[in-house]
Design a protein around this motif. Structure first.
Motif, short mmCIF file in Angstrom:
data_model
loop_
_atom_site.label_atom_id
_atom_site.label_comp_id
_atom_site.label_asym_id
_atom_site.label_seq_id
_atom_site.Cartn_x
_atom_site.Cartn_y
_atom_site.Cartn_z
N ASP A 1 0.83 -1.21 0.00
CA ASP A 1 0.00 0.00 0.00
C ASP A 1 0.87 1.26 0.00
N LEU A 2 1.98 1.23 0.73
CA LEU A 2 2.88 2.38 0.73
C LEU A 2 3.49 2.61 -0.65
N ILE A 3 3.85 1.52 -1.32
CA ILE A 3 4.40 1.63 -2.68
C ILE A 3 3.34 2.20 -3.62
N ASP A 4 2.10 1.69 -3.51
CA ASP A 4 1.02 2.21 -4.35
C ASP A 4 0.78 3.69 -4.08
N ALA A 5 0.84 4.09 -2.82
CA ALA A 5 0.64 5.49 -2.47
C ALA A 5 1.77 6.35 -3.03
N GLU A 6 3.00 5.87 -2.93
CA GLU A 6 4.14 6.62 -3.47
C GLU A 6 4.05 6.74 -4.99
N ASP A 7 3.52 5.71 -5.63
CA ASP A 7 3.35 5.73 -7.09
C ASP A 7 2.08 6.46 -7.50
N GLU A 8 1.34 6.97 -6.51
CA GLU A 8 0.10 7.71 -6.73
C GLU A 8 -0.92 6.92 -7.55
N ASN B 1 -7.10 1.05 4.10
CA ASN B 1 -5.65 0.85 4.20
C ASN B 1 -4.90 1.74 3.22
N LEU B 2 -5.40 1.86 2.01
CA LEU B 2 -4.75 2.70 1.01
C LEU B 2 -4.84 4.18 1.39
N GLU B 3 -5.96 4.57 1.99
CA GLU B 3 -6.10 5.95 2.46
C GLU B 3 -5.08 6.27 3.56
N ILE B 4 -4.87 5.32 4.47
CA ILE B 4 -3.87 5.50 5.52
C ILE B 4 -2.47 5.62 4.89
N ALA B 5 -2.17 4.76 3.94
CA ALA B 5 -0.87 4.81 3.26
C ALA B 5 -0.68 6.14 2.55
N ASN B 6 -1.72 6.61 1.89
CA ASN B 6 -1.65 7.92 1.21
C ASN B 6 -1.40 9.04 2.20
N ILE C 1 0.12 8.82 5.09
CA ILE C 1 1.51 8.73 5.57
C ILE C 1 2.47 9.27 4.52
N VAL C 2 2.28 8.90 3.27
CA VAL C 2 3.18 9.36 2.21
C VAL C 2 3.06 10.87 2.01
N GLU C 3 1.83 11.39 1.99
CA GLU C 3 1.62 12.82 1.73
C GLU C 3 2.06 13.70 2.90
#
Length: 156
Positions: free
Chosen positions: A39-46, A60-65, A67-69
């Motif tokens: 999920d962190l990788i997906d968030a970093e890759d937007e 989960n993806l919203e949380i990862a986004n 954290i990345v943002e």
């Protein structure tokens, strides 16, 4: 104003880590999160969210986004490799006063399957509660030290 982190939340997360996941604390809210590396990788890759995702996947993806943002608002908790529970087990063995039991425990923690054999042995020798008390104290000490080293305010 930042909220204080709950020490028990940090301790619980430190003790529950699994491969493929990373744990973070929001330094503003004190909330602790576990998020998959994927999920962190997906968030970093937007990557955008698919319509096929389940509600929990979206969360989960919203949380990862988040954290990345807002990475400056998060600190990563120590990984299970940094914690080294095997060393905790070895240190516990040294606290066992019965030399015979201590020697047997040291034998059980050799090689593959060490944790399972250790857990069976502490049950067999009726020192299971001693082990869990010791482990809890060590995790608490680690969590407090980590908070202090990272300027994280916490409540017990």
């Amino acid at each position: 104003m930042t909220n204080k982190a709950k020490l028990n939340d940090i301790i619980e997360e430190m003790g529950m880590q699994i491969d493929g996941y990373r744990s973070f604390i929001n330094i503003r809210t004190g909330e602790v999160f576990s998020v998959s590396e994927d999920d962190l990788i997906d968030a970093e890759d937007e990557k955008t969210m698919d319509d096929d995702l389940q509600d929990w996947q979206i969360e989960n993806l919203e949380i990862a986004n988040e954290i990345v943002e807002n990475y400056e608002d998060y600190k990563e908790l120590p990984s299970k490799y940094e914690i080294d529970e095997y060393k905790m087990v070895k240190d516990f063995c040294l606290t066992v006063k019965d030399v015979k039991v201590q020697k047997i425990l040291f034998i059980t923690i050799e090689g593959k399957g060490a944790f399972r054999r250790f857990k069976d042995a502490v049950i067999e020798f009726n020192i299971e509660m001693d082990w869990y008390s010791y482990r809890d104290r060590r995790y608490k000490d680690l969590a407090i030290a980590w908070c202090q080293n990272n300027d994280i305010e916490y409540i017990d």
